[in-house]
Design a protein around this motif. Structure first.
Motif, PDB file in Angstrom:
ATOM      1  N   LYS A  41      45.157  43.009  29.692  1.00 54.58           N
ATOM      2  CA  LYS A  41      45.185  44.086  30.768  1.00 54.58           C
ATOM      3  C   LYS A  41      43.807  44.344  31.012  1.00 54.58           C
ATOM      4  CE  LYS A  41      46.807  48.415  32.347  1.00 54.58           C
ATOM      5  NZ  LYS A  41      47.575  49.654  31.803  1.00 54.58           N
ATOM      6  N   ASN A  42      42.867  44.760  29.686  1.00 56.60           N
ATOM      7  CA  ASN A  42      41.277  44.873  30.256  1.00 56.60           C
ATOM      8  C   ASN A  42      40.754  43.683  30.850  1.00 56.60           C
ATOM      9  OD1 ASN A  42      41.467  47.265  28.990  1.00 56.60           O
ATOM     10  ND2 ASN A  42      40.959  46.589  27.146  1.00 56.60           N
ATOM     11  N   HIS A  43      41.112  42.219  30.444  1.00 56.15           N
ATOM     12  CA  HIS A  43      40.570  41.274  30.968  1.00 56.15           C
ATOM     13  C   HIS A  43      40.693  41.018  32.623  1.00 56.15           C
ATOM     14  CE1 HIS A  43      38.573  39.600  27.497  1.00 56.15           C
ATOM     15  NE2 HIS A  43      39.572  39.348  26.854  1.00 56.15           N
ATOM     16  N   VAL A  44      41.961  41.410  32.723  1.00 51.69           N
ATOM     17  CA  VAL A  44      42.406  41.217  34.300  1.00 51.69           C
ATOM     18  C   VAL A  44      41.951  42.370  34.899  1.00 51.69           C
ATOM     19  CG1 VAL A  44      44.728  41.541  35.723  1.00 51.69           C
ATOM     20  CG2 VAL A  44      44.710  40.255  33.590  1.00 51.69           C
ATOM     21  N   SER A  45      41.691  43.724  34.486  1.00 51.69           N
ATOM     22  CA  SER A  45      40.997  44.810  35.269  1.00 51.69           C
ATOM     23  C   SER A  45      39.486  44.503  35.507  1.00 51.69           C
ATOM     24  CB  SER A  45      41.143  45.979  34.533  1.00 51.69           C
ATOM     25  OG  SER A  45      42.517  46.524  34.382  1.00 51.69           O
ATOM     26  N   ASN A  46      39.110  43.757  34.598  1.00 50.84           N
ATOM     27  CA  ASN A  46      37.618  43.419  34.885  1.00 50.84           C
ATOM     28  C   ASN A  46      37.596  42.387  35.972  1.00 50.84           C
ATOM     29  OD1 ASN A  46      36.644  45.073  32.831  1.00 50.84           O
ATOM     30  ND2 ASN A  46      36.723  43.755  31.043  1.00 50.84           N
ATOM     31  N   ILE A  47      38.375  41.147  35.627  1.00 48.75           N
ATOM     32  CA  ILE A  47      38.397  40.320  36.869  1.00 48.75           C
ATOM     33  C   ILE A  47      38.438  40.911  38.218  1.00 48.75           C
ATOM     34  CG2 ILE A  47      39.760  38.172  37.622  1.00 48.75           C
ATOM     35  CD1 ILE A  47      40.391  37.616  34.706  1.00 48.75           C
TER      36      ILE A  47
END
Length: 70
Positions: A41-47
């Protein structure tokens, strides 16, 4: 979205983006990469933030169109 935006992504974010483009859910991505769903979820938010998008389909189409490399 411009191609230069992809250069803002870390190698792991590119890997997550590639899996999003393959239609995997966050849970499936977590299992594939052996990481927690929270980390996904953190990676997706950063993307989303780095690409200036908040739509999973749009970032998936970008990944397919740009042939994201890990």
């Amino acid at each position: 979205m411009e191609e230069k935006n992809l250069s803002l992504l870390t190698p792991r974010e590119r890997e997550v983006l590639k899996l999003i483009a393959q239609g995997l859910s966050n849970g499936e991505i977590a299992l594939t990469l052996f990481i927690s769903q929270h980390t996904v979820k953190n990676h997706v938010s950063n993307i989303y933030r780095k690409l200036g998008e908040h739509d999973r389909t749009k970032v998936a189409l970008l990944a397919v169109g740009e042939d994201v490399k890990e």
